[in-house]
Scaffold this active site. Structure first.
Site, mmCIF file in Angstrom:
data_model
loop_
_atom_site.group_PDB
_atom_site.id
_atom_site.type_symbol
_atom_site.label_atom_id
_atom_site.label_comp_id
_atom_site.label_asym_id
_atom_site.label_seq_id
_atom_site.Cartn_x
_atom_site.Cartn_y
_atom_site.Cartn_z
ATOM 1 N N GLU A 45 -1.976 31.117 -33.187
ATOM 2 C CA GLU A 45 -3.201 30.908 -33.198
ATOM 3 C C GLU A 45 -3.662 30.157 -34.547
ATOM 4 O O GLU A 45 -3.113 30.515 -35.520
ATOM 5 C CB GLU A 45 -3.949 32.216 -33.023
ATOM 6 C CG GLU A 45 -5.372 32.046 -33.475
ATOM 7 C CD GLU A 45 -6.284 31.195 -32.456
ATOM 8 O OE1 GLU A 45 -6.353 31.082 -31.439
ATOM 9 O OE2 GLU A 45 -7.053 30.663 -33.034
ATOM 10 N N ARG A 119 -18.458 38.248 -25.901
ATOM 11 C CA ARG A 119 -17.128 37.655 -26.180
ATOM 12 C C ARG A 119 -16.348 38.235 -26.827
ATOM 13 O O ARG A 119 -15.019 38.341 -26.867
ATOM 14 C CB ARG A 119 -17.550 35.960 -26.271
ATOM 15 C CG ARG A 119 -16.573 35.037 -26.357
ATOM 16 C CD ARG A 119 -16.640 33.894 -26.727
ATOM 17 N NE ARG A 119 -17.739 33.071 -25.838
ATOM 18 C CZ ARG A 119 -17.294 32.337 -24.733
ATOM 19 N NH1 ARG A 119 -15.924 32.219 -24.769
ATOM 20 N NH2 ARG A 119 -18.042 31.829 -23.799
ATOM 21 N N TYR A 231 -29.258 38.202 -20.554
ATOM 22 C CA TYR A 231 -28.656 39.176 -19.973
ATOM 23 C C TYR A 231 -28.314 40.007 -21.384
ATOM 24 O O TYR A 231 -28.078 39.619 -22.325
ATOM 25 C CB TYR A 231 -27.735 38.792 -18.962
ATOM 26 C CG TYR A 231 -26.438 37.987 -19.435
ATOM 27 C CD1 TYR A 231 -25.397 38.451 -20.233
ATOM 28 C CD2 TYR A 231 -26.338 36.662 -19.030
ATOM 29 C CE1 TYR A 231 -24.318 37.703 -20.751
ATOM 30 C CE2 TYR A 231 -25.153 35.803 -19.438
ATOM 31 C CZ TYR A 231 -24.283 36.343 -20.494
ATOM 32 O OH TYR A 231 -23.372 35.566 -20.630
ATOM 33 N N ASP A 309 -9.554 26.344 -20.634
ATOM 34 C CA ASP A 309 -10.266 25.025 -21.231
ATOM 35 C C ASP A 309 -9.268 23.767 -21.461
ATOM 36 O O ASP A 309 -9.780 22.801 -21.305
ATOM 37 C CB ASP A 309 -11.285 25.357 -22.306
ATOM 38 C CG ASP A 309 -12.348 26.097 -22.097
ATOM 39 O OD1 ASP A 309 -12.656 26.203 -20.696
ATOM 40 O OD2 ASP A 309 -13.538 26.149 -22.480
HETATM 41 C C1 LIG Z 1 -22.805 28.274 -23.262
HETATM 42 C C2 LIG Z 1 -21.545 28.978 -22.450
HETATM 43 C C3 LIG Z 1 -21.569 30.140 -21.485
HETATM 44 C C4 LIG Z 1 -20.474 30.260 -20.762
HETATM 45 N N1 LIG Z 1 -20.420 31.371 -19.846
HETATM 46 C C5 LIG Z 1 -19.431 31.604 -19.281
HETATM 47 C C6 LIG Z 1 -19.377 32.854 -18.477
HETATM 48 O O1 LIG Z 1 -20.368 33.491 -18.391
HETATM 49 N N2 LIG Z 1 -18.380 33.230 -17.663
HETATM 50 C C7 LIG Z 1 -17.230 32.545 -17.738
HETATM 51 O O2 LIG Z 1 -15.835 32.755 -16.949
HETATM 52 N N3 LIG Z 1 -17.069 31.339 -18.674
HETATM 53 C C8 LIG Z 1 -18.042 31.091 -19.335
HETATM 54 N N4 LIG Z 1 -17.804 30.090 -20.214
HETATM 55 C C9 LIG Z 1 -16.845 29.332 -20.494
HETATM 56 C C10 LIG Z 1 -15.797 29.888 -21.416
HETATM 57 O O3 LIG Z 1 -16.237 30.414 -22.490
HETATM 58 C C11 LIG Z 1 -14.602 29.297 -21.573
HETATM 59 O O4 LIG Z 1 -13.998 28.609 -20.242
HETATM 60 C C12 LIG Z 1 -13.425 30.087 -22.008
HETATM 61 O O5 LIG Z 1 -13.701 30.712 -23.152
HETATM 62 C C13 LIG Z 1 -12.061 29.247 -22.238
HETATM 63 O O6 LIG Z 1 -11.178 30.218 -23.012
HETATM 64 P P1 LIG Z 1 -9.714 29.474 -23.377
HETATM 65 O O7 LIG Z 1 -8.997 30.584 -23.699
HETATM 66 O O8 LIG Z 1 -9.218 28.504 -22.373
HETATM 67 O O9 LIG Z 1 -10.192 28.604 -24.864
HETATM 68 P P2 LIG Z 1 -10.730 29.204 -25.868
HETATM 69 O O10 LIG Z 1 -11.687 30.355 -25.688
HETATM 70 O O11 LIG Z 1 -11.621 27.902 -26.520
HETATM 71 O O12 LIG Z 1 -9.883 29.702 -26.840
HETATM 72 C C14 LIG Z 1 -8.735 28.570 -27.386
HETATM 73 C C15 LIG Z 1 -7.864 29.151 -28.674
HETATM 74 O O13 LIG Z 1 -6.903 28.237 -29.164
HETATM 75 C C16 LIG Z 1 -6.998 28.194 -30.447
HETATM 76 N N5 LIG Z 1 -6.464 27.035 -31.158
HETATM 77 C C17 LIG Z 1 -7.094 25.882 -30.923
HETATM 78 N N6 LIG Z 1 -6.332 24.719 -31.361
HETATM 79 C C18 LIG Z 1 -5.026 25.132 -31.773
HETATM 80 C C19 LIG Z 1 -3.835 24.739 -32.111
HETATM 81 N N7 LIG Z 1 -3.507 23.573 -32.390
HETATM 82 N N8 LIG Z 1 -2.905 25.952 -32.348
HETATM 83 C C20 LIG Z 1 -3.204 27.022 -32.090
HETATM 84 N N9 LIG Z 1 -4.254 27.530 -31.578
HETATM 85 C C21 LIG Z 1 -5.318 26.885 -31.466
HETATM 86 C C22 LIG Z 1 -8.704 28.330 -30.769
HETATM 87 O O14 LIG Z 1 -8.723 28.737 -32.204
HETATM 88 C C23 LIG Z 1 -8.917 29.617 -29.801
HETATM 89 O O15 LIG Z 1 -8.647 30.571 -30.347
HETATM 90 C C24 LIG Z 1 -19.294 29.440 -20.824
HETATM 91 C C25 LIG Z 1 -19.042 28.457 -21.723
HETATM 92 C C26 LIG Z 1 -20.389 28.054 -22.540
HETATM 93 C C27 LIG Z 1 -20.046 26.932 -23.443
#
Ligand SMILES: Cc1cc2nc3c(=O)[nH]c(=O)nc-3n(C[C@H](O)[C@H](O)[C@H](O)COP(=O)(O)OP(=O)(O)OC[C@H]3O[C@@H](n4cnc5c(N)ncnc54)[C@H](O)[C@@H]3O)c2cc1C
Length: 407
Positions: A45, A119, A231, A309
């Site tokens: 991380e 979150r 909510y 993402d």
């Molecule tokens: C306004 C808003 C509301 C939302 N509401 C919802 C909802 O109600 N329900 C839902 O399902 N989704 C929702 N989403 C979408 C959801 O927030 C994301 O899809 C989700 O957080 C993606 O998770 P992830 O683990 O893929 O990425 P992230 O949560 O972005 O985690 C990525 C991690 O990787 C780390 N990282 C980055 N670069 C590196 C690197 N080079 N080396 C090591 N670590 C690194 C970061 O620090 C982070 O900890 C919402 C999004 C937004 C913008």
């Protein structure tokens, strides 16, 4: 889980070691799912500590069912709210359009709950669950930098204590978010695209808002070119507010401070009803979040996979981004455990299983955005057809999303 920063990284055989880049919702869920299947997982991380940023998140039954299966019930129980319904309101008139039943109806219909949660509480619950498993080794302040492939897997390079470190593993999972460096290094650098929408997020103490909003429900106001969602989170003590407006502000990141007077003026100029404007005016800790999407990166290349993402960031209009990351994690672990000695083939199957579903959900997010933001007079036709359809039939339109279970 080993104490952070003290992992003995060479102890586990490389043939059973998987490196996950990113300890967000997707990365931690993947680590738990892989460790359940007896893989040794190293989570790298970038952040020195896990972020408290972000506000509420909806967890639909397709996601909650995975978390329950991974043993998170007790970690989540004190933090989730189960909303009774989604109340949809016409933003200008303030008139209710329809209520979509959730609560017991969703539980009965899908066999798993529809939850809302802060979150930070979700990430903390995942972390607690990960800590129970000695096969998960979380390294903070350890950004992924590069990967090279060899006959028996990958060599992953990251930075730690200002030095480069390399580790051999059977596979690498890029769960490093919308700005993914794994995608940048290994998937042809497919960039994130600006969507033309900006999310403003804030919270308000529940007691400051009228009861019909602070109750156990998701309230959604639909207006031309913008919508607003409110909510409860934190056991109902706080109301999470998200306002989505058109805009080309494009700063990357999750936690930029937003000017309360700017968003209040934006909604005042739209002629929204007093009730909706009061909600916007009540929040004083706004954060702005430019909405980016990621499309066309592919989800697997050799023994390297993208998840969440990093592989397919989508608009939040169907509340499915994190849910897709959680589904990805379950499928990826399942594919890898079936072929632990053939990560390339396992990840090819993972990508094949995920690509169509993610594309369908992505389409739904765009459609939802277009429908939510319709201008008058078409908006009147939308409101009428929602009313005529009724809440139960509107819910059933999402059956194909919420019914998903690991095959
Ligand atoms: C306004 C808003 C509301 C939302 N509401 C919802 C909802 O109600 N329900 C839902 O399902 N989704 C929702 N989403 C979408 C959801 O927030 C994301 O899809 C989700 O957080 C993606 O998770 P992830 O683990 O893929 O990425 P992230 O949560 O972005 O985690 C990525 C991690 O990787 C780390 N990282 C980055 N670069 C590196 C690197 N080079 N080396 C090591 N670590 C690194 C970061 O620090 C982070 O900890 C919402 C999004 C937004 C913008």
């Amino acid at each position: 889980m080993r104490p952070e920063g003290q992992g003995s990284l060479t102890a586990a055989p490389a043939s059973r070691t998987v490196v996950v880049a990113g300890a967000g919702i997707g990365g931690l869920t993947a680590a738990i799912a892989l460790a359940e299947q007896r893989f040794h997982v190293i989570v790298l991380e970038k952040a020195p500590q896990l972020d408290q940023a972000g506000a509420g998140i909806q967890l639909s039954p397709n996601a909650s069912s995975v978390l329950l299966r991974l043993g998170l019930e007790k970690h989540l129980a004190d933090h989730v709210v189960t909303p009774d319904d989604i109340s949809i309101i016409a933003a200008r008139s303030g008139r209710p359009i329809v209520r979509i039943p959730l609560g017991a109806s969703a539980q009965t219909r899908y066999g798993a709950p529809y939850w809302i949660i802060h979150r930070a509480d979700l990430q903390a619950a995942l972390l607690r669950r990960a800590r129970e498993n000695p096969d998960i080794d979380l390294q903070l302040d350890a950004p992924f930098e590069d990967v090279s492939l060899h006959a028996s897997g990958v060599t992953v390079i990251n930075r730690e204590a200002q030095q480069q470190t390399s580790r051999r593993a059977v596979a690498l999972v890029g769960a490093d978010g919308v700005w993914s460096n794994v995608r940048h290094q290994h998937f042809g650098g497919v960039p994130a695209s600006l969507s033309g929408h900006v999310a403003w997020r804030g919270t308000v103490d529940a007691f400051k808002l009228p009861r019909d909003v602070s109750q156990n429900r998701i309230t959604l106001w639909l207006g031309a070119g913008a919508h607003l969602v409110a909510y409860p989170v934190r056991g109902g003590a706080l109301i999470n507010i998200v306002a989505i407006v058109a805009g080309h502000w494009d700063r990357p990141g999750w936690n930029e401070a937003g000017d309360a007077s700017e968003i209040a003026a934006e909604f005042a100029s739209r002629g929204w009803s007093a009730g909706a404007r009061k909600i916007v005016e009540a929040a004083d800790n706004w954060r702005k979040w430019a909405l980016f999407t990621v499309e066309g990166a592919g989800l697997a290349k050799g023994p390297v996979a993208l998840l969440g993402d990093a592989g397919h960031a989508m608009l939040p209009f169907a509340a499915q981004g994190a849910a897709m990351a959680i589904e990805d994690a379950a499928v990826l672990a399942d594919c890898l455990v079936r072929q632990p000695d053939a990560a390339t083939e396992a990840f090819r199957r993972y990508a094949a299983q995920r690509q169509t579903r993610v594309a369908q959900v992505r389409r739904t997010t765009w459609q939802a955005g277009a429908i939510y933001h319709l201008p008058a007079p078409v908006a009147l036709a939308r409101n009428l057809s929602m009313k005529l359809l009724g809440g139960r039939r509107l819910l059933s339109q999402r059956d194909w999303i919420y019914d998903w279970r690991l095959a």
